[in-house]
Design an enzyme around this catalytic site. Sequence first.
Site, PDB file in Angstrom:
ATOM      1  N   ASN A 167      -5.972   9.277  -7.397  1.00 53.34           N
ATOM      2  CA  ASN A 167      -6.413  10.440  -8.173  1.00 53.34           C
ATOM      3  C   ASN A 167      -7.772  10.260  -8.844  1.00 53.34           C
ATOM      4  O   ASN A 167      -8.419  11.243  -9.205  1.00 53.34           O
ATOM      5  CB  ASN A 167      -5.347  10.837  -9.204  1.00 53.34           C
ATOM      6  N   TYR A 168      -8.199   9.017  -9.044  1.00 56.80           N
ATOM      7  CA  TYR A 168      -9.555   8.712  -9.527  1.00 56.80           C
ATOM      8  C   TYR A 168     -10.043   7.533  -8.704  1.00 56.80           C
ATOM      9  O   TYR A 168     -10.305   6.447  -9.250  1.00 56.80           O
ATOM     10  CB  TYR A 168      -9.532   8.290 -10.995  1.00 56.80           C
ATOM     11  N   ASP A 228       1.117  -7.047   0.037  1.00 54.81           N
ATOM     12  CA  ASP A 228       1.831  -8.274  -0.333  1.00 54.81           C
ATOM     13  C   ASP A 228       0.961  -9.503  -0.061  1.00 54.81           C
ATOM     14  O   ASP A 228       0.940 -10.450  -0.846  1.00 54.81           O
ATOM     15  CB  ASP A 228       3.132  -8.418   0.478  1.00 54.81           C
ATOM     16  N   THR A 247       4.943   0.511  -7.551  1.00 59.05           N
ATOM     17  CA  THR A 247       4.049  -0.432  -6.862  1.00 59.05           C
ATOM     18  C   THR A 247       3.730  -1.612  -7.790  1.00 59.05           C
ATOM     19  O   THR A 247       3.681  -2.771  -7.355  1.00 59.05           O
ATOM     20  CB  THR A 247       2.746   0.266  -6.414  1.00 59.05           C
ATOM     21  N   GLU A 263      -2.308  -0.349 -15.354  1.00 61.49           N
ATOM     22  CA  GLU A 263      -2.296   0.993 -15.951  1.00 61.49           C
ATOM     23  C   GLU A 263      -1.464   1.862 -15.033  1.00 61.49           C
ATOM     24  O   GLU A 263      -1.831   2.084 -13.881  1.00 61.49           O
ATOM     25  CB  GLU A 263      -3.717   1.549 -16.067  1.00 61.49           C
ATOM     26  N   CYS A 297      -2.340  10.529 -14.779  1.00 60.97           N
ATOM     27  CA  CYS A 297      -1.318   9.736 -15.486  1.00 60.97           C
ATOM     28  C   CYS A 297      -1.139  10.265 -16.888  1.00 60.97           C
ATOM     29  O   CYS A 297      -0.041  10.235 -17.442  1.00 60.97           O
ATOM     30  CB  CYS A 297      -1.735   8.275 -15.525  1.00 60.97           C
ATOM     31  N   THR A 298      -2.233  10.763 -17.498  1.00 59.29           N
ATOM     32  CA  THR A 298      -2.192  11.208 -18.888  1.00 59.29           C
ATOM     33  C   THR A 298      -1.882  12.695 -19.029  1.00 59.29           C
ATOM     34  O   THR A 298      -2.037  13.245 -20.121  1.00 59.29           O
ATOM     35  CB  THR A 298      -3.560  10.947 -19.557  1.00 59.29           C
ATOM     36  N   ARG A 450      -7.307   9.899 -21.376  1.00 61.25           N
ATOM     37  CA  ARG A 450      -7.982   8.595 -21.468  1.00 61.25           C
ATOM     38  C   ARG A 450      -9.375   8.840 -22.039  1.00 61.25           C
ATOM     39  O   ARG A 450      -9.962   9.889 -21.833  1.00 61.25           O
ATOM     40  CB  ARG A 450      -8.076   8.013 -20.064  1.00 61.25           C
TER      41      ARG A 450
HETATM   42  P1  NAP Z   1       0.424   3.998  -5.729  1.00 61.25           P
HETATM   43  O1  NAP Z   1       1.127   4.610  -4.604  1.00 61.25           O
HETATM   44  O2  NAP Z   1       1.144   3.032  -6.585  1.00 61.25           O
HETATM   45  O3  NAP Z   1      -0.902   3.347  -5.117  1.00 61.25           O
HETATM   46  C1  NAP Z   1      -1.866   2.743  -5.936  1.00 61.25           C
HETATM   47  C2  NAP Z   1      -2.640   1.705  -5.145  1.00 61.25           C
HETATM   48  O4  NAP Z   1      -1.768   0.637  -4.801  1.00 61.25           O
HETATM   49  C3  NAP Z   1      -3.220   2.220  -3.830  1.00 61.25           C
HETATM   50  O5  NAP Z   1      -4.465   1.611  -3.631  1.00 61.25           O
HETATM   51  C4  NAP Z   1      -2.215   1.725  -2.815  1.00 61.25           C
HETATM   52  O6  NAP Z   1      -2.739   1.587  -1.507  1.00 61.25           O
HETATM   53  C5  NAP Z   1      -1.889   0.372  -3.399  1.00 61.25           C
HETATM   54  N1  NAP Z   1      -0.647  -0.214  -2.923  1.00 61.25           N
HETATM   55  C6  NAP Z   1       0.427   0.394  -2.401  1.00 61.25           C
HETATM   56  N2  NAP Z   1       1.383  -0.522  -2.104  1.00 61.25           N
HETATM   57  C7  NAP Z   1       0.893  -1.732  -2.446  1.00 61.25           C
HETATM   58  C8  NAP Z   1       1.390  -3.070  -2.386  1.00 61.25           C
HETATM   59  N3  NAP Z   1       2.593  -3.361  -1.911  1.00 61.25           N
HETATM   60  N4  NAP Z   1       0.595  -4.066  -2.842  1.00 61.25           N
HETATM   61  C9  NAP Z   1      -0.628  -3.808  -3.330  1.00 61.25           C
HETATM   62  N5  NAP Z   1      -1.155  -2.560  -3.409  1.00 61.25           N
HETATM   63  C10 NAP Z   1      -0.404  -1.538  -2.976  1.00 61.25           C
HETATM   64  O7  NAP Z   1      -0.128   5.124  -6.754  1.00 61.25           O
HETATM   65  P2  NAP Z   1      -0.938   6.459  -6.412  1.00 61.25           P
HETATM   66  O8  NAP Z   1      -0.010   7.381  -5.693  1.00 61.25           O
HETATM   67  O9  NAP Z   1      -2.246   6.134  -5.800  1.00 61.25           O
HETATM   68  O10 NAP Z   1      -1.232   7.008  -7.882  1.00 61.25           O
HETATM   69  C11 NAP Z   1      -0.288   7.769  -8.572  1.00 61.25           C
HETATM   70  C12 NAP Z   1       0.416   6.959  -9.625  1.00 61.25           C
HETATM   71  O11 NAP Z   1      -0.525   6.195 -10.366  1.00 61.25           O
HETATM   72  C13 NAP Z   1       1.118   7.791 -10.668  1.00 61.25           C
HETATM   73  O12 NAP Z   1       2.329   7.190 -11.028  1.00 61.25           O
HETATM   74  C14 NAP Z   1       0.176   7.782 -11.851  1.00 61.25           C
HETATM   75  O13 NAP Z   1       0.763   8.034 -13.087  1.00 61.25           O
HETATM   76  C15 NAP Z   1      -0.394   6.425 -11.748  1.00 61.25           C
HETATM   77  N6  NAP Z   1      -1.719   6.374 -12.375  1.00 61.25           N
HETATM   78  C16 NAP Z   1      -1.832   5.764 -13.584  1.00 61.25           C
HETATM   79  C17 NAP Z   1      -3.053   5.717 -14.218  1.00 61.25           C
HETATM   80  C18 NAP Z   1      -3.219   5.044 -15.557  1.00 61.25           C
HETATM   81  O14 NAP Z   1      -4.358   4.766 -15.921  1.00 61.25           O
HETATM   82  N7  NAP Z   1      -2.167   4.780 -16.303  1.00 61.25           N
HETATM   83  C19 NAP Z   1      -4.157   6.276 -13.619  1.00 61.25           C
HETATM   84  C20 NAP Z   1      -4.013   6.897 -12.389  1.00 61.25           C
HETATM   85  C21 NAP Z   1      -2.784   6.937 -11.766  1.00 61.25           C
HETATM   86  P3  NAP Z   1      -2.428   2.690  -0.375  1.00 61.25           P
HETATM   87  O15 NAP Z   1      -3.064   3.941  -0.845  1.00 61.25           O
HETATM   88  O16 NAP Z   1      -3.035   2.122   0.820  1.00 61.25           O
HETATM   89  O17 NAP Z   1      -0.930   2.798  -0.289  1.00 61.25           O
HETATM   90  O1  G3H Z   2      -4.718   9.408 -14.079  1.00 61.25           O
HETATM   91  C1  G3H Z   2      -4.988   8.593 -14.939  1.00 61.25           C
HETATM   92  C2  G3H Z   2      -6.274   8.538 -15.598  1.00 61.25           C
HETATM   93  O2  G3H Z   2      -6.426   7.336 -16.296  1.00 61.25           O
HETATM   94  C3  G3H Z   2      -6.417   9.735 -16.504  1.00 61.25           C
HETATM   95  O3  G3H Z   2      -7.703   9.826 -16.992  1.00 61.25           O
HETATM   96  O4  G3H Z   2      -7.192  11.298 -18.958  1.00 61.25           O
HETATM   97  O5  G3H Z   2      -9.538  10.935 -18.193  1.00 61.25           O
HETATM   98  O6  G3H Z   2      -7.947  12.294 -16.814  1.00 61.25           O
HETATM   99  P1  G3H Z   2      -8.115  11.155 -17.777  1.00 61.25           P
END
Ligand code: NAP
Ligand code: G3H
Length: 500
Positions: A167-168, A228, A247, A263, A297-298, A450
């Site tokens: 998403n970013y 992995d 993940t 995060e 996420c936020t 954020r």
């Molecule tokens: P995701 O499916 O967990 O993927 C995140 C990253 O991890 C991608 O680069 C993905 O690669 C990689 N990945 C997947 N499986 C892996 C493994 N076994 N080992 C190492 N890396 C692996 O998350 P997403 O769908 O991209 O993002 C959505 C989630 O992220 C939501 O839950 C959201 O809340 C959270 N998020 C949190 C924040 C924060 O700052 N707190 C910010 C943004 C998003 P591939 O794309 O190749 O699978």
């Molecule tokens: O999706 C997670 C990002 O850390 C959120 O950032 O609050 O600036 O959109 P943002």
Amino acid sequence: MAKSSSFTDVSSGGEYFYFADGGYTASGSGKLIDVLNPVDGSVLGRTQAIIRRELDAVIESAWRQFPCWRDTPLRERAELLHRAARIMEREADALADILCDEIAKPLKSAREEIVRTAEIFDFTAEDALRLEGETKFSDVFAQQKRDKISLSYRVPLGVVLAIGPFNYPFNLTGTKIAPALAGGNACIVKPPSAGAMTCLYFGAILREAGLPPGVLSIVTGKGEEIGDYIVSHPGISMIAFTGSSSTARRIASKASMVPLLFELGGKDAALVLPDADLELTASQIVSGAFSYSGQRCTAVKRVLVFEDNAHALVERITALASKLAVGPPRGNPVISALISPAQCGYVQGLIDDALEKGATLLCGNRREGNVLHPTVLDHVTTDMRVAWEEPFGPVLPVMRVKSLAEAIDISNRSEYGLQGSIFTGDINSAINIAMQLDVGTVQINSKTQRGPDHFPFMGTKSSGLGTQGTRYSIEAMTRMKSIVLNLSEKGKVELACSAG
Ligand code: NAP
Ligand code: G3H
């Protein structure tokens, strides 16, 4: 007309190459990963599915280059980051164009993502220059004399692995690259497969800024295939990850004994007190819940409101949500296609479950392709999945509460603890409630979000490990080192002390 980037070797004929040793290369695997346009499923480009021996090679290069980069004067490392920031600004239109197509992010927000990243590079460079060590004397402990002095300062960890979310993809990779390099580390980036095309430009940007070959590599491949292997590789010194909690759990179980900065997901609640300014509250909640189609996420992911003002609030929220612009990302709508059909199906499942269990639909629940119209659900109760699960889509559940204790309890019972909001005119109540919420950050009279990016950003429980933010990220990617001076009596003069 779309502006092209100045870099000509990142891709050719729609095929994107991985970045290693200062150049772009095709993988020996011969396998490519399709990057699909979330709007219509068409293929936008293809990235390399790299293999183990290529991962081993970039990690070896990183360690070969690490001593030189570590010993490059901090001022020079900081100046390089500033140069990279200027290049990002120069390329912002071209990169925003790719980003907009790749993850269906509204074009204006896509450009903001690039420019925000440039500013983070600048700020991280400045924070790095101001990091300080400390000096301690031994005689604070009863059995110690004043004969030891510890000089502590920060040193890099080695090779930082940066993994970002879809998403970013540019910004949340940049927030890892900048502090890693500022701290003197080499860095290996594993971009999200959706978002990898934009992310690959970091290589060309930092190369033009003067980064020596091998200090940064960008390795593309499906997380489920190479994840992995790379997270458990003995050549990785620390992992900075943003993505889902599931993940993150897998990474934590596979990684060797290295520091982790995570995060993760959230289920941020907005607590609306009876004295809240309802116009401000509704507009903040709607913007917080629905921008980038709720894929943040936020995002505000639950509203907890007292019965007395619930009707007035949901009326305002519904009026605003049903007017949100919906359409293709180039038209700068608030709501566009979600990242994948599977994600649409998941969000729809949450809506269906709530409606089956008695929630009231106030607007939305309409799907066109991968676009879900902004959906507001009232009378959501704790037996419904949408009260607890993170949708990562445009659905906002409203839960009516009878007391502050109930609101705090529902907020804290979540497996997540990223942020929370409190809307009230009474700052005393706001602070007292904020201190009882089990989250990383509480926003008073604002949506959850954020930044600004030098603020600490962290989550409790399934929302994260450690703290991000320009200075905090540098600290997470460096460690303290101490040199202890053990003094002899030589040169010590006993001074006569006056008795009174
Ligand atoms: P995701 O499916 O967990 O993927 C995140 C990253 O991890 C991608 O680069 C993905 O690669 C990689 N990945 C997947 N499986 C892996 C493994 N076994 N080992 C190492 N890396 C692996 O998350 P997403 O769908 O991209 O993002 C959505 C989630 O992220 C939501 O839950 C959201 O809340 C959270 N998020 C949190 C924040 C924060 O700052 N707190 C910010 C943004 C998003 P591939 O794309 O190749 O699978
Ligand atoms: O999706 C997670 C990002 O850390 C959120 O950032 O609050 O600036 O959109 P943002």
